[in-house]
Design an enzyme around this catalytic site. Structure first.
Site, short mmCIF file in Angstrom:
data_model
loop_
_atom_site.label_atom_id
_atom_site.label_comp_id
_atom_site.label_asym_id
_atom_site.label_seq_id
_atom_site.Cartn_x
_atom_site.Cartn_y
_atom_site.Cartn_z
N GLY A 232 0.81 -1.21 0.00
CA GLY A 232 0.00 0.00 0.00
C GLY A 232 0.85 1.26 0.00
O GLY A 232 0.53 2.23 -0.70
N GLU A 249 -6.89 -0.32 1.88
CA GLU A 249 -7.18 -1.10 3.09
C GLU A 249 -6.03 -2.08 3.25
O GLU A 249 -5.78 -2.92 2.38
CB GLU A 249 -8.52 -1.85 2.94
CG GLU A 249 -8.87 -2.65 4.16
CD GLU A 249 -9.61 -3.92 3.83
OE1 GLU A 249 -9.29 -4.96 4.45
OE2 GLU A 249 -10.47 -3.89 2.93
#
Length: 482
Positions: A232, A249
């Protein structure tokens, strides 16, 4: 011989003339090859993105209610082929068949709520500062979207991204994990089979370089990602170079605090379900239990008894409740975490070593494992394991329990089991997570925001009404009528 699968573009499978290929295998039986898939490079990604960009304006101008009606037909098709897709998922990801069926069912339930957003793409009207003028806002689609998803929930996670993206007027391309490409392709094929306009929803397969090519493509206006915190961060950096929004997420190290629970048996039931579904390979898994020292021995006995009843095996076999880990790399990673924890002083109460013999010899099996006497300084108490491993940490005061719960970089979800309303309130107020459960496992509902804080999440939560804040822009309109 394994079948070759091209990318899914404009309503059909497209195999590049010159391409590298990779294979997907059954983690319960590595000798079963599920197919060969395109390791998509810049050219293949550009073909898929060009397709969704080419129809973006037409899809955006389609009324939201009409988009919702078309997507409703896609959900009906998914429901009709639920068992077919669930079997593909179990063979490719490993989870028991009933878990796969439940995952698809939950995907449909969440999507039903999201389709209602086609009727709720509301702006607002405000009083203008000037006479004879209206001041208002409208929501508009952000543009072509890239959805990059992991292997642990190869239907639920893509659906959490694709349905809100599409119903709010964006076109989308899915890049499923390289460990579950067949499930991702089949999902997109099924959704398209119900009559979506060609090019509105595409899929490309590949690994990290494929994802990077999507993030870097000039036509992609938003990236929605689920996966590790490390991945991420990398995506966030790349997207920042183009000033493109990211919804991420990421990881979790989710605590459950047990503090004079209403029922120890019920607490154990919720903890075991939350910790060992998907063999613990879920971002919302409870991975550490923090318990009042006076109740630690009782809780340990109850957990050992409950975990001993979990049955590892091939997810297609009757009675199996704990599937394999999804890859050999994951098996090695989980085993390493447990070995290091024992060396640091944790006590192995159950499990702890890969299952390598008999019916388990061809797969990536790890038993339900409980580590006791864990302290917050240990690696196992701080880092995400992503496997069927639970730790037990005794503490003396509630203040210590809350501090231990927050003593990680992650902040996705948490649970507390207590009959003391004051303790419950202090936990809800003090826990640094995006979601919190009281006397309930970490299972989210289909209409509520889903997301984390700290290193667990960036951007508006997926699921529920907040996700449309990511997939739409607000345009402010001033209209002078006199």
């Amino acid at each position: 011989m394994a079948e070759y699968y091209g990318n899914y573009i404009s309503g059909r499978y497209v195999a590049p003339r010159r391409a590298a290929w990779f294979e997907s295998v059954n983690p319960a039986d590595r000798e079963e090859r599920l197919g060969l898939f395109v390791d998509s490079g810049v050219q293949e990604v550009a073909e898929a993105v060009s397709s969704i960009a080419g129809v973006a304006a037409r899809w955006a101008s389609t009324p939201g209610t009409e988009r919702a009606a078309m997507l409703q037909k896609a959900l009906i098709a998914l429901g009709e082929r639920k068992e077919e897709l669930a079997r593909v998922m179990t063979r490719e990801q490993g989870k028991p068949l009933q878990e796969s069926m439940n995952e698809i069912g939950k995907s449909i339930g969440e999507a039903q709520f999201m389709l209602g957003e086609g009727y709720r793409l509301n702006g607002y009207t405000a009083m203008s500062e000037k006479p004879g003028t209206w001041a208002q806002t409208v929501r508009v689609p952000v543009g072509p979207v890239a959805a990059i998803t992991p292997w642990n929930f190869p239907v639920l996670t893509p659906m959490r991204k694709l349905m809100p993206a599409l119903v709010t007027g964006n076109t989308a391309v899915l890049k499923p994990s390289e460990y579950t490409p067949l499930t991702g392709l089949k999902l997109v094929e099924i959704l398209n089979s119900a009559g979506l306009p060609g090019g509105v929803l595409n899929a490309v397969t590949g690994g990290r370089s494929t994802g990077e090519a999507l993030v870097k493509h000039h036509a992609i206006q938003a990236i929605t990602f689920t996966g590790s915190t490390a991945a991420g961060r990398s995506i966030y950096k790349l997207a920042a170079e183009r000033l493109v929004r990211v919804q991420a997420e990421m990881g979790g190290k989710n605590p459950a605090v047990v503090w004079d629970p209403p029922s120890m048996d019920e607490a154990v039931k919720h903890i075991v379900s939350a910790a060992f579904l998907c063999s613990g390979q879920r971002c919302t898994a409870i991975s550490r239990v923090i318990v009042r020292r006076a109740e630690a021995a009782e809780l340990e006995r109850a957990l050992v008894a409950a975990l001993a009843e979990l049955r590892p095996g091939n997810g297609l076999a009757a009675g199996v409740t704990l599937g394999p880990l999804t890859s050999e790399a994951q098996l090695t990673k989980v085993s390493g975490f447990v070995q290091r924890a024992v060396r640091e002083g944790a006590r192995l109460a159950l499990g702890g070593a890969p299952l390598l013999e008999g019916e388990y010899a061809k797969g990536f099996f790890f038993p339900a494992t409980l580590l006791a006497d864990v302290t917050e300084e240990m690696e196992i108490a701080r880092e995400e394991v992503f496997g069927p491993v639970l730790t037990l940490q005794p503490v003396d005061t509630f203040e210590e329990a809350l501090a231990v719960a927050n003593h990680v970089e992650y902040g996705l979800t948490a649970a507390i089991f207590t009959k003391d309303l004051s303790i419950a309130g202090r936990f809800v107020d003090g826990i640094q997570t995006g979601m919190v459960h009281v006397n309930h496992g970490t299972a989210p509902e289909s209409h509520m925001p889903f997301g984390g804080v700290k290193a667990s999440g960036v951007g508006p939560g997926s699921v529920g009404p907040t996700t449309k804040d990511f997939f739409t822009d607000i345009k402010t309109v001033y209209l002078k009528h006199t």
